[in-house]
Design an enzyme around this catalytic site. Structure first.
Site, PDB file in Angstrom:
ATOM      1  N   HIS A  91       0.951  -1.418   0.323  1.00 23.81           N
ATOM      2  CA  HIS A  91       0.222  -0.272  -0.022  1.00 23.81           C
ATOM      3  C   HIS A  91       0.591   1.228   0.001  1.00 23.81           C
ATOM      4  O   HIS A  91       0.489   2.165  -1.023  1.00 23.81           O
ATOM      5  CB  HIS A  91      -1.321   0.089   1.446  1.00 23.81           C
ATOM      6  CG  HIS A  91      -1.533   0.849   0.992  1.00 23.81           C
ATOM      7  ND1 HIS A  91      -3.033   0.967   2.378  1.00 23.81           N
ATOM      8  CD2 HIS A  91      -2.231   1.758   0.650  1.00 23.81           C
ATOM      9  CE1 HIS A  91      -4.250   2.421   1.552  1.00 23.81           C
ATOM     10  NE2 HIS A  91      -2.974   2.614   1.243  1.00 23.81           N
ATOM     11  N   GLU A 150       0.657   7.748  -3.340  1.00 22.71           N
ATOM     12  CA  GLU A 150       1.540   7.419  -2.702  1.00 22.71           C
ATOM     13  C   GLU A 150       2.990   8.342  -1.949  1.00 22.71           C
ATOM     14  O   GLU A 150       3.044   8.729  -1.264  1.00 22.71           O
ATOM     15  CB  GLU A 150       1.685   6.040  -2.330  1.00 22.71           C
ATOM     16  CG  GLU A 150       0.376   5.267  -2.411  1.00 22.71           C
ATOM     17  CD  GLU A 150       0.517   5.255  -0.384  1.00 22.71           C
ATOM     18  OE1 GLU A 150       0.992   5.309   0.462  1.00 22.71           O
ATOM     19  OE2 GLU A 150      -0.705   5.153  -0.947  1.00 22.71           O
ATOM     20  N   HIS A 154       2.968  11.241   1.047  1.00 27.77           N
ATOM     21  CA  HIS A 154       3.506  10.484   2.127  1.00 27.77           C
ATOM     22  C   HIS A 154       5.251   9.970   1.784  1.00 27.77           C
ATOM     23  O   HIS A 154       5.865  11.115   2.969  1.00 27.77           O
ATOM     24  CB  HIS A 154       3.347   8.392   2.566  1.00 27.77           C
ATOM     25  CG  HIS A 154       1.833   9.019   2.536  1.00 27.77           C
ATOM     26  ND1 HIS A 154       1.049   8.349   4.150  1.00 27.77           N
ATOM     27  CD2 HIS A 154       1.193   8.421   1.829  1.00 27.77           C
ATOM     28  CE1 HIS A 154       0.226   8.700   3.762  1.00 27.77           C
ATOM     29  NE2 HIS A 154      -0.679   7.955   2.886  1.00 27.77           N
TER      30      HIS A 154
END
Length: 270
Positions: A91, A150, A154
């Site tokens: 993920h 992502e 992040h």
């Protein structure tokens, strides 16, 4: 050509000062663009976020995620039929704070798929999107690739451990392969099945015995949805700091998951 004003000397001096200031600012901006790349490709709101405390590597069980698929598209790995993923996929690698919060959408370059062109075949297999990318939000209120989400949400907050986009994806892949959760569970007898149920405690123990840390699990109904491992900033395995003890992690996993859980096989959508 612009004409300089012909008024009083004091007015001319003031105007000249303004013009010099504008030229100086322009030169500074050009220097910054040349040093840091295309200014228009920089994201985030500055360096106001404090440095994170630890990483959380979040893995998805595809059989659970793909069960929610309602339609197919070329980017959805659930729709690959015989080539659909059969073990945990990535993920993301998430920088977190010890108080349970996390930074998001920090300063950094916007996602550029060309930066990771050499990784694409590996990422398509082990870090695939399990939904249609048009449904995945980015840091601008729009939508885009799963990997874009992502990196921008992040990865940009992972400095100074992560240097750039390529480094973020390489480091995440390295951790995924080094700590092969699917292999550990398979060796312990926990395999994908649409009929079997397994003791939650047994799955947690298998990870503890292999890696000497306690994983964090989330379930959807009685099916494992995600499994997470935590790492210090030097990328060494550690218990998740947001949970004050191993007991807290176990309580959280037990709250999300029943005592007996499933690892469903992927039923490829059409």
């Amino acid at each position: 050509m612009a004409t300089l004003p012909t008024g009083p000397a004091s007015s001319f001096a003031a105007t000249k000062g303004v013009l010099l200031s504008v030229v100086w600012i322009g030169l500074c901006c050009i220097a910054k663009i040349n040093a840091g790349g295309d200014l228009g490709r920089v994201i985030g709101t500055g360096n106001n976020e404090r440095e994170f405390d630890y990483f959380k590597l979040s893995l998805i069980w595809p059989g659970t995620s793909c069960a929610a698929t309602r339609h197919c598209c070329s980017s959805n790995a659930c729709c690959r039929r015989s080539d659909a993923p059969t073990g945990f996929t990535i993920h993301g690698l998430w920088p977190d704070y010890s108080d349970g919060t996390w930074p998001a959408c920090c300063s950094g370059k916007k996602f550029d798929v060309k930066e990771i062109s050499s990784l694409l075949s590996t990422m398509n297999k082990y870090w695939p999107s399990l939904s249609c990318d048009s449904n995945i939000s980015n840091c601008y209120g729009g939508t885009g690739l799963f990997w874009e989400h992502e990196w921008e949400k992040h990865g940009t907050c992972s400095s100074p451990v992560v240097r750039d986009e390529y480094d973020y994806f390489v480091k995440t892949l390295d951790l995924y392969f080094k700590y092969n959760v699917t292999e550990v569970l398979n060796k312990a007898g926990y395999v994908a099945s649409n009929s079997e149920k397994y003791p939650l405690g047994g799955i947690i123990s298998a990870i503890q015995n292999a890696f000497y840390v306690t994983p964090e699990l989330q379930c959807s109904g009685d099916s494992i949805d995600e499994l997470r491992l935590c790492f210090s900033k030097d990328l060494k395995l550690t218990n998740c700091e947001a949970e004050s003890s191993t007991k807290s992690v176990l309580i959280n996993s037990e709250t999300s998951c029943p005592k007996y859980v499933r690892l469903p096989e992927v039923v490829s959508s059409i």
